[in-house]
Write an enzyme that holds these catalytic residues in place. Structure first.
Site, mmCIF file in Angstrom:
data_model
loop_
_atom_site.group_PDB
_atom_site.id
_atom_site.type_symbol
_atom_site.label_atom_id
_atom_site.label_comp_id
_atom_site.label_asym_id
_atom_site.label_seq_id
_atom_site.Cartn_x
_atom_site.Cartn_y
_atom_site.Cartn_z
ATOM 1 N N ASN A 89 65.941 -3.817 -12.323
ATOM 2 C CA ASN A 89 65.212 -4.904 -11.985
ATOM 3 C C ASN A 89 65.267 -5.828 -12.999
ATOM 4 O OD1 ASN A 89 63.728 -3.177 -11.897
ATOM 5 N ND2 ASN A 89 62.149 -4.406 -10.073
ATOM 6 N N MET A 90 65.690 -6.754 -12.752
ATOM 7 C CA MET A 90 65.619 -7.897 -13.684
ATOM 8 C C MET A 90 64.369 -8.989 -13.222
ATOM 9 S SD MET A 90 68.764 -7.614 -15.779
ATOM 10 C CE MET A 90 68.794 -8.924 -16.463
ATOM 11 N N GLU A 91 63.206 -9.376 -13.467
ATOM 12 C CA GLU A 91 62.123 -10.451 -13.066
ATOM 13 C C GLU A 91 62.372 -11.717 -13.998
ATOM 14 O OE1 GLU A 91 58.592 -8.924 -11.781
ATOM 15 O OE2 GLU A 91 59.767 -7.678 -10.513
ATOM 16 N N HIS A 102 68.040 -7.558 -8.637
ATOM 17 C CA HIS A 102 67.826 -6.350 -8.009
ATOM 18 C C HIS A 102 68.395 -5.367 -9.152
ATOM 19 C CE1 HIS A 102 65.991 -7.338 -3.695
ATOM 20 N NE2 HIS A 102 65.484 -8.329 -5.314
ATOM 21 N N GLU A 104 70.347 -2.387 -7.696
ATOM 22 C CA GLU A 104 71.334 -2.135 -7.391
ATOM 23 C C GLU A 104 72.354 -3.410 -8.232
ATOM 24 O OE1 GLU A 104 68.102 -2.777 -6.130
ATOM 25 O OE2 GLU A 104 68.323 -1.287 -4.280
ATOM 26 N N CYS A 129 66.855 -2.333 -0.589
ATOM 27 C CA CYS A 129 66.446 -3.341 0.573
ATOM 28 C C CYS A 129 68.030 -4.076 1.001
ATOM 29 C CB CYS A 129 65.198 -4.715 -0.334
ATOM 30 S SG CYS A 129 67.081 -6.139 -1.245
ATOM 31 N N CYS A 132 70.567 -5.845 -1.045
ATOM 32 C CA CYS A 132 71.122 -4.643 -2.005
ATOM 33 C C CYS A 132 72.388 -4.365 -0.959
ATOM 34 C CB CYS A 132 70.447 -4.153 -2.518
ATOM 35 S SG CYS A 132 69.587 -4.559 -3.885
HETATM 36 O O1 LIG Z 1 66.140 -2.818 -3.200
HETATM 37 C C1 LIG Z 1 65.206 -3.611 -3.834
HETATM 38 C C2 LIG Z 1 64.250 -3.571 -3.568
HETATM 39 C C3 LIG Z 1 63.337 -4.019 -4.655
HETATM 40 N N1 LIG Z 1 64.277 -4.471 -6.267
HETATM 41 C C4 LIG Z 1 63.257 -5.331 -6.856
HETATM 42 C C5 LIG Z 1 63.584 -6.604 -6.942
HETATM 43 C C6 LIG Z 1 61.950 -6.567 -7.700
HETATM 44 O O2 LIG Z 1 62.318 -7.010 -9.215
HETATM 45 C C7 LIG Z 1 60.993 -5.720 -7.239
HETATM 46 C C8 LIG Z 1 60.595 -6.238 -5.944
HETATM 47 O O3 LIG Z 1 60.773 -6.172 -5.184
HETATM 48 O O4 LIG Z 1 62.077 -4.685 -7.365
HETATM 49 C C9 LIG Z 1 65.280 -4.415 -6.293
HETATM 50 O O5 LIG Z 1 65.469 -4.065 -7.272
HETATM 51 N N2 LIG Z 1 66.321 -3.563 -5.242
HETATM 52 ZN ZN LIG Z 2 67.539 -5.153 -3.621
#
Ligand SMILES: O=c1ccn([C@H]2C[C@H](O)[C@@H](CO)O2)c(=O)[nH]1
Ligand SMILES: [Zn+2]
Length: 294
Positions: A89-91, A102, A104, A129, A132
């Site tokens: 994941n990348m924020e 996300h 995935e 989630c 995804c």
């Molecule tokens: O299916 C998921 C659910 C959450 N996240 C990440 C998104 C965010 O960076 C962090 C919190 O939701 O987790 C994913 O990468 N995949």
């Molecule tokens: Zn997700």
């Protein structure tokens, strides 16, 4: 080895560490392993395909950028070629949460950008989630895609997304990752424009037809191009900038050190990536962004 892998790597069994070392220590390790490399690793470690994907998850999660959540998600996509592609994941601080990638989406887009034309399975360290699950339903594998989670029996996307909504509900036959060449042309000698145009030519935008691509130039001159990936449910769509940032981050580049960026998109389309591309790049410290239309 890239420093981001050090901690997760040191926690692997000694046997797996020796089996993986030649690949992780190679300069510019691309955060993927080919089917051939995996055969060697499996023979050396005695692990099955699935056990190896699970063992690699902490290394994939080590690629995450999480200034907001500090929650590290790792995903590993298995391509139809048998190759494995890491994702995390990348924020982005100071950008809306909608710009988040996300794990995935990262693994799937990583596989697509390296030329994979479909997936057989995805292994993730947390349950995917809803967003995804919907994103994965855009692939040709549809609800047959295997979802592998720790402490869960292997299941399919159909098990996790019953009564799924997808492209066929909108009479769309194109699928994400299926090879396409839209044939758009531009007269330009700029390598960044050419890379962004090539990405737009492979983008998946059957709903809006607003095809687009983004190319980023790192400070060391390396180019990373990303393609737009639309989704039948619209909101889970992945913008072309995010695709390019996925390739940059997963390849070991620094998303806060972008020297120049180009967005190439369709002229007079029903939507534009321009405002979102420019504003997200600004939060990453890159102001040198241009837009070229075809
Ligand atoms: O299916 C998921 C659910 C959450 N996240 C990440 C998104 C965010 O960076 C962090 C919190 O939701 O987790 C994913 O990468 N995949
Ligand atoms: Zn997700």
């Amino acid at each position: 080895m890239h420093p981001r892998f050090h901690t997760a790597y040191s926690e692997l069994s000694a046997t797996l560490q020796s089996a993986l070392r030649p690949y992780f220590d190679a300069p510019g390790f691309p955060a993927m392993l080919t089917a051939e490399q995996l055969e060697t690793i499996k023979q050396y470690s005695g692990l099955s395909d699935d056990a190896l994907a699970f063992a690699l998850l902490p290394l994939a999660a080590a690629c995450s950028l999480t200034p907001i959540s500090h929650f590290h998600v790792g995903a590993i996509a298995r391509g139809v070629s048998g190759n494995l592609y890491f994702g995390a994941n990348m924020e982005f601080s100071n950008a809306p949460l909608q710009q988040t990638v996300h794990a995935e989406q990262c693994a799937i887009t990583h596989a697509w950008l390296r030329g994979e034309i479909g997936l057989t399975a995805i292994t993730v360290n947390y349950t995917p989630c809803g967003h995804c699950r919907q994103f994965m339903n855009e692939l040709k594998s549809g609800t047959r895609l295997q979802i592998l989670l720790p402490e869960r029996a292997p299941a399919t996307l159909g098990d996790y997304l019953p009564d799924a909504f997808g492209p066929k509900d909108l009479d769309i036959s194109e699928r994400l990752m299926s090879p396409v060449e839209h044939g758009f042309q531009l007269a330009s000698d700029d390598t960044l424009v050419k890379a962004a145009l090539a990405a737009a030519n492979h983008s998946h935008a059957p709903y809006s037809k607003a095809h687009s691509g983004v190319a980023l130039e790192a400070e060391d001159g390396t180019l990373y191009a990303g393609r737009y990936a639309e989704n039948a449910a619209f909101n889970p769509s992945l913008p072309p900038l995010q695709a390019a940032l996925i390739l940059m981050n997963i390849s070991g580049g620094n998303c806060q050190k972008i020297h120049r960026a180009v967005l190439v998109e369709a002229k007079n389309a029903t939507l534009s990536q321009w405002d979102a591309t420019r504003s997200t790049l600004a939060t990453l410290g890159c102001q040198n962004v241009s837009r070229v239309t075809f």
